[in-house]
Write a protein that holds these residues in place. Structure first.
Motif: not given
Length: 531
Positions: A291, A294-295, A332-333, A339
């Motif tokens: 993650l 993504k973040y 998911y992105n 992902i």
């Protein structure tokens, strides 16, 4: 406020020792030239009280209150994150007097009490100028808060009101500590401010004092075997009638990296800063490495912490926005793309016995609520890609792009008391026998109070809510806010089986006094159930 705390942490005394260490080294001294003589001076001098609170609340204190419950878990992953079994012992309720977190939290709490005592004595000797009495009231409120934390965890603890007393402190029972907290808060309330603004954010106010008393009275049957639900409602009504707080319209914003004084429902919070006031590491411990992009995290998370299936299943109300604080299933992105984790057949599943273990695989990251153990004796879920993804992950304290890349600390302030808890505590006290009361012309039943939170969460209204359902509502609203152990004990469910825990010893409701403290202070007697 964060700059003030930084200044104070640098210039104030280092007061981080346990209660039995009476020869505390003073790292700086106040003399005539720098003795507090203004309101700003009083605030700066009180900084060690708040920096001490920040230093241990969101990691070690949080772990005692949450890892010992069904809300959070750190399983081993093929030996990683075992750390001598300390997290496993909290989950299984096999903690002992030698547990490192039990010891560190004792030292943290009494370090805070020592800081309060030293600065209280300092302020008493200051000139009688405007702001002095309010500053003293704030110190006494903070000392009461520290004592509440310690009484809740350890029950029978030393009652220390003098700094550097010549004799070793004596142990007091829970009823004595309860009475001390109650008396202190009632005495200082008239001197505490009722203002709610940027200057009072993360500092004691009348409303914090009322909230501590409301919480303590709600738990009075546990603490002193006495029902005080009517008194708990009265303290909650003191906050509600003051009309200084309102529910934030967006639940997620309460815990966002940019939360702070503008968050309308926070009564008292720790103002964490990634570079100045360190100690918020929820993203470090709780997020999966997959993650990171993504973040936009500037560090690699450690994948350690998650929740268990039975707790995640409590987030079951339709369209409830609080459900989105958990990550479960395929990930998911933000653009909708999956992902993917680059690995091999064997890297994905170390039980793979097919013909090509080293064949490359792109696996769609999926968090599974189920957490089957590969090694029961060490509570180990494995460290292949499937094992790494065992457990639902929390983003309640939303991942912070501005986190410190080297220390992995985030900027999200961590609430200790907020208006939602006040509403839930009042609802529970009513269900336990207190009479409903009216505030601003509104008769507030348990259903009315809980419905306020459900309306904010965009889900169905409460109807004839029961105590057990109220506990479920507290789980949904207050998850990962360091109140779950307190709640389960009050509801008689701390002894229940969950996750991998089967221990039902009611004596585990109270943590042991650390062995090191008993060695240092022969006035201390161990809590029942611990050798």
């Amino acid at each position: 406020m964060k700059k003030i705390l930084l200044y104070s942490a640098i210039c104030g005394a280092a007061l981080l020792s346990a209660c039995t260490k009476l020869d505390v080294k003073v790292e700086s001294e106040y003399v005539n030239e720098n003795f507090p003589n203004t309101q700003e001076g009083f605030l700066a001098a009180s900084g060690p009280i708040y920096s001490q609170l920040a230093s241990g609340f969101a990691v070690d204190y949080w772990r005692l209150q949450e890892l010992s419950t069904d809300e959070a878990i750190i399983p081993a992953r093929d030996g990683n994150y075992d750390d001598g079994g300390q997290y496993r012992f909290l989950h299984l309720h096999t903690y002992t007097k030698d547990h490192p977190t039990v010891r560190s939290v004792w030292q943290w709490g009494f370090g805070g009490i020592n800081a309060c005592n030293r600065i209280y004595e300092l302020f008493q000797n200051a000139a009688d100028i405007p702001g002095k009495q309010a500053s003293i009231a704030e110190i006494r409120t903070m000392r009461a808060l520290y004592y509440y934390f310690m009484m809740d965890l350890y029950a029978n603890i030393p009652l220390i009101t003098k700094f550097n007393a010549p004799e070793l402190p004596k142990q007091a029972n829970r009823a004595t500590i309860f009475a001390f907290i109650e008396k202190e808060l009632k005495e200082v309330i008239p001197s505490l401010t009722d203002k709610v603004n940027q200057q009072t954010y993360s500092r004691p106010t009348k409303w914090l004092a009322f909230a501590i008393l409301q919480k303590m009275y709600l738990n009075a049957e546990v603490y002193i075997n006495k029902s005080m639900y009517t008194e708990s409602v009265a303290m909650g009504d003191s906050i509600l009638a003051g009309n200084k707080y309102s529910l934030s319209s967006d639940f997620a914003s309460i815990f966002a990296p940019d939360n702070g004084p503008s968050t309308p429902e926070i009564i008292f919070a720790i103002p964490y800063d990634a570079n100045i006031i360190e100690g918020n590491q929820f993203s470090r411990f709780g997020l999966h490495t997959g993650l990171q992009n993504k973040y936009g995290l500037p560090f690699r998370p450690s994948i350690a912490m998650s929740t268990i299936k039975s707790f995640y299943e409590k987030f079951n109300l339709p369209n409830d926005t609080r459900n989105s604080t958990w990550l479960a299933g395929k990930q998911y992105n933000f653009d909708g793309s999956p992902i993917l984790i680059s690995t091999t057949n064997k890297g994905l599943d170390d039980t793979y016995s097919g013909p090509d273990p080293s064949a490359p695989v792109k696996w769609h990251l999926e968090f599974t609520p189920e957490m089957p153990l590969k090694k029961v004796e060490t509570m180990d879920v494995g460290n292949d890609e499937l094992g790494k993804a065992r457990g639902v992950r929390s983003i309640k304290y939303y991942p912070d792009k501005g986190a410190n890349p080297s220390t992995r600390n985030s900027n999200n302030d961590v609430p200790i008391f907020r208006l939602a808890d006040v509403l839930l505590m009042k609802a529970e006290a009513i269900l336990r026998g207190a009479a409903p009361t009216a505030v601003a012309g509104e008769m507030q039943t348990a259903d009315v109070l809980v419905t306020k939170l459900r309306t904010r969460a965009k889900t169905e209204a409460a109807k004839n809510i029961t105590l057990d359902e109220l506990l479920e509502e507290r789980a949904r609203e207050m998850a990962w806010e360091a109140w779950r152990r307190n709640d389960l004990i009050r509801f008689g469910k701390y002894e229940a089986a969950w996750g991998y825990k089967t221990d039902n010893d009611v004596r585990k409701r109270i943590y042991p006094i650390p062995a090191t403290e008993i060695t240092l202070n022969t006035n201390l007697t161990q809590n029942p159930g611990y050798n």
